[in-house]
Design an enzyme around this catalytic site. Structure first.
Site, mmCIF file in Angstrom:
data_model
loop_
_atom_site.group_PDB
_atom_site.id
_atom_site.type_symbol
_atom_site.label_atom_id
_atom_site.label_comp_id
_atom_site.label_asym_id
_atom_site.label_seq_id
_atom_site.Cartn_x
_atom_site.Cartn_y
_atom_site.Cartn_z
ATOM 1 N N GLU A 1 -0.490 -9.690 -0.599
ATOM 2 C CA GLU A 1 -2.040 -9.959 -0.555
ATOM 3 C C GLU A 1 -2.472 -10.001 -2.010
ATOM 4 O OE1 GLU A 1 -3.949 -8.267 3.455
ATOM 5 O OE2 GLU A 1 -2.848 -6.708 2.265
ATOM 6 N N GLY A 52 0.568 -5.291 0.955
ATOM 7 C CA GLY A 52 -0.755 -5.467 -0.258
ATOM 8 C C GLY A 52 -0.241 -6.144 -1.458
ATOM 9 N N GLU A 59 2.946 -5.517 7.826
ATOM 10 C CA GLU A 59 2.249 -4.388 8.120
ATOM 11 C C GLU A 59 2.342 -4.264 9.737
ATOM 12 O OE1 GLU A 59 0.445 -5.666 4.398
ATOM 13 O OE2 GLU A 59 1.420 -6.745 5.921
ATOM 14 N N ALA A 115 0.955 -1.212 -0.038
ATOM 15 C CA ALA A 115 0.005 0.232 0.029
ATOM 16 C C ALA A 115 0.980 1.313 -0.150
ATOM 17 C CB ALA A 115 -0.885 -0.013 1.236
#
Length: 705
Positions: A106, A103, A126, A62
């Site tokens: 993910e 991310g 994270e 992210a």
């Protein structure tokens, strides 16, 4: 240029994330990916999709600058995009190279198949930002890698190699080739999956690896116990565990809802704000206004270290660990032999714990050459002095190095307090002199306080700042003053701890409060670890120089001196402020308590009850106040640089963001008012600094400077 670039490889669509430098999943990328997945999913000319990253990596996650902001209404979060992608009846294959983190990991887990190239780092870090994987990472990772592996990876935030990821089942196929070869293999995998009659492998639907939790009902409680020490004071690691636990009892849709609720609790909390601040602070330290990024650097390919004691030996290990040959000089052969043997034992201990291969130890030891001949430093590119902390000794050494080292060699001092300008003046090349203050143990601690003198050349500064990164350190540039940034602030912290003991607290009270705040240990245990005799000898010299009188105000080191007079130097003697029956664990000692009570009486101080709140404020507010003076004087470039120094050199809790960021969260008005009250009660040394008062009056914080 589009944030998602589309190409065709026959009937396979290739999507490249295009958001340099790390292909962060900012809203333009999500918008482009969402549109492409929807369109390609319904395109009869497309049999499958390959997803990769343009440039040097797949995706680093992210864009954390978006946290706490609102994207355009039409842009969806990553979670529903991945749900749609995983739900396609066409295969989606991830072609991973460089980095797949946060991310990005993910995103890869939402694909049906994962192909990975060499030298790739993968993981879900994270938690290091005070949050948790918020786009299905806590739900898909345990389904793919197993519950125990998922817990370890998510709670530690550790990035792993492609080989470890393959062994864990996170990656389906390894390719030994460049990015083009990885993409070719991913296209071939997409074609195979499209041609197969077998159902597509969807990570979110797997349940086989969740059986581990059912077979071991105590798995999560045991894991929480194992992480208690390293997760002390934090919320995010425990939220991660709750989410992985939810994955074992909920279906994907419900698990994602649970994950989102936990994420929302964390993302705007002070813990996450603090850790985001720490993340950016570590990157800001490299920015030096008068030393631009394109400043030329000097080659550092061979290094010398003068001194092979605890600090010198540790510094030699730091360079050897980075693959740089080191010549270590000692004045006597016996001291040299002892120092080299200590280095060997340190490496051997790491090998015995399985954290270093024997071959790697042998290679590093082979890079370290010991000698008693200072002339061996004639051809080094940089020499680091690590001798006794005495100005006369250091000046004599630098004058000698000036005549031995080649032109252009960097002469660095590891002094922790002394005037770098005075040391530099002992040479004919002050432009080549800089402070490189390593923290003990140098081979473990990540901080390097790089001290620029008045005449230090810009290319020397640029070289040493770059070198810090090569050595795996966080290099922070600071100016010249007694103690620089870290130790100058530490003096305020320790002074008040000593005063509190004279007034009514006991060492264990002070240490408990600071430990509970998040420090790795309290000030008295820290002194015992470092050795109480160091400060004791300095105080004795100061008293001699001052005609037999203490030279630093009210605190003369009375209690500290008395315990040192008894030979209680700390852990190394088995006794200090505390007793150490097992050599490591501090235990309150009635003998010390008796000395404290007796000393208070001698000083005419009536002992009183001291609250935990007062202990915290008395130790930390003066520390912050000194940081404000340092900032105002230009000794530190930024408040965040001070935070980096204290997080990496002194263990100030990362989840509080460093002392200056923490102070902003407490409120400078609150701190200024309390310091004014302390000034009235205790003396002028507690007066709030001009900068602190100014910011408090204006309703600002150190982050506004």
């Amino acid at each position: 240029m589009s944030a998602v670039i589309e190409e065709r490889r026959g009937r396979i669509a290739l999507l490249r994330l295009n958001n340099p430098p790390v292909n962060g999943l900012g809203w333009p990328v999500r918008e482009g990916l969402d549109a492409a997945v929807a369109r390609l999913g319904g395109d009869p000319e497309v049999d499958g999709i390959v997803l990769t990253g343009d440039g040097r990596m797949f995706c680093a996650g992210a864009d954390i600058r978006e946290f706490g902001t609102t994207p355009p209404e039409h842009v969806r979060r990553l979670t529903p995009i991945l749900d749609d992608m995983e739900g396609l009846d066409k295969p989606v294959v991830a072609a991973i190279h460089g980095v797949a983190a946060g991310g990005g990991m993910e995103l890869a887990l939402g694909c049906h198949y994962r192909v990975c190239g060499p030298k790739t780092k993968l993981g879900l870090p994270e938690v290091t930002l005070g949050i948790l994987p918020g786009a299905g990472g806590t739900q898909r990772m345990p389904r793919v890698a197993g519950v125990s592996k998922a817990l370890e990876l998510i709670v530690s935030g550790r990035l792993i190699s492609e080989k470890e990821a393959y062994e864990a089942g996170i990656v389906d196929e390894l390719v030994d080739g460049d990015v083009a070869a990885v993409i070719d293999a991913a296209v071939a995998a997409a074609e195979r999956l499209a041609a197969s009659d077998a159902p597509l492998p969807r990570s979110g639907q797997r349940t086989d690896k969740l059986q581990e939790a059912k077979d071991n009902p105590g798995l999560f409680d045991d894991f929480r116990k194992s992480m208690a020490k390293r997760a002390r004071g934090m919320n995010a690691p425990y939220a991660c565990v709750r989410c992985v636990e939810a994955a074992t009892r909920l279906d994907l849709a419900e698990g994602l809802k649970f994950e989102r609720a936990e994420f929302e609790q964390l993302v705007n909390a002070v813990e996450a704000q603090s850790m985001r601040h720490a993340f950016f602070a570590e990157r800001e330290v490299a920015k030096i206004p008068d030393v631009p990024k394109d400043t030329p650097t000097r080659p550092v390919q061979k290094v010398g270290v003068v001194g092979c004691g605890t600090m010198g030996g540790g510094i030699a290990m730091v360079f050897a660990n980075a693959g740089l040959p080191v010549t270590v000089v000692e004045s006597e052969q016996a001291a040299l032999d002892a120092g080299i043997e200590k280095i060997r034992k340190n490496y051997a201990a790491t090998v015995s714990k399985g954290r270093l291969a024997q071959a790697a130890m042998d290679k590093r030891m082979g890079l370290i050459t010991g000698t008693t001949d200072m002339a061996a430093l004639a051809d080094v590119d940089m020499v680091v002095e690590a001798v006794f902390e005495d100005m006369a000794v250091k000046k004599q050494l630098f004058a000698r190095l000036d005549g031995i080292c080649k032109p252009g060699a960097i002469l660095a001092t590891n002094t922790s307090t002394l005037d770098v300008n005075e040391i530099a003046a002992a040479t004919q090349r002050p432009q080549d002199v800089i402070g490189t203050h390593f923290f003990s143990p140098a081979n473990v601690m990540r901080l390097m306080e790089n001290v620029r003198g008045e005449k230090t050349a810009a290319d020397v500064i640029a070289t040493v700042m770059d070198l810090s990164k090569t050595l795996g350190k966080v290099g922070v540039l600071v100016g010249v003053c007694h103690g620089f940034v870290g130790n100058r602030m530490l003096h305020q912290y320790l002074r008040e701890a000593m005063f509190l003991v004279e007034e009514g607290a006991l060492p264990q009270d002070v240490d408990r409060v600071l430990y509970d705040f998040g420090m790795p240990m309290g000030p008295f245990a820290m002194c015992d670890l470092a050795g109480n005799d160091v400060g004791w000898r300095v105080r004795q010299e100061q008293i001699k120089a001052n005609g037999g009188k203490p030279s630093n105000g009210r605190y003369s080191g009375t209690v500290a001196d008395k315990i040192c007079d008894l030979g209680r130097f700390g852990q190394k003697t088995g006794k200090g402020w505390f007793a150490y029956a097992d050599g490591r664990t501090p235990q309150p000692d009635p003998e010390v308590e008796a000395i404290i009570v007796e000393t208070s009486k001698e000083l005419g101080i009536e002992r009183r009850s001291v609250s935990d709140e007062e202990i915290l404020e008395r130790c930390l507010y003066p520390l912050v106040n000194e940081g404000a003076k340092i900032l105002d004087e230009g000794i530190a470039l930024r408040a965040s640089d001070i935070d980096a120094v204290w997080m990496h050199g002194y263990g100030f809790p990362r989840y509080r963001g460093g002392p200056m960021f923490w102070a902003d969260k407490v409120g400078l008005k609150t701190i200024a008012a309390k310091l004014q009250a302390f000034e009235k009660a205790h003396g002028p040394w507690m007066a709030p600094s001009p900068l602190l008062l100014k910011l408090a009056e204006e309703g600002k914080g150190f982050g506004d400077v």
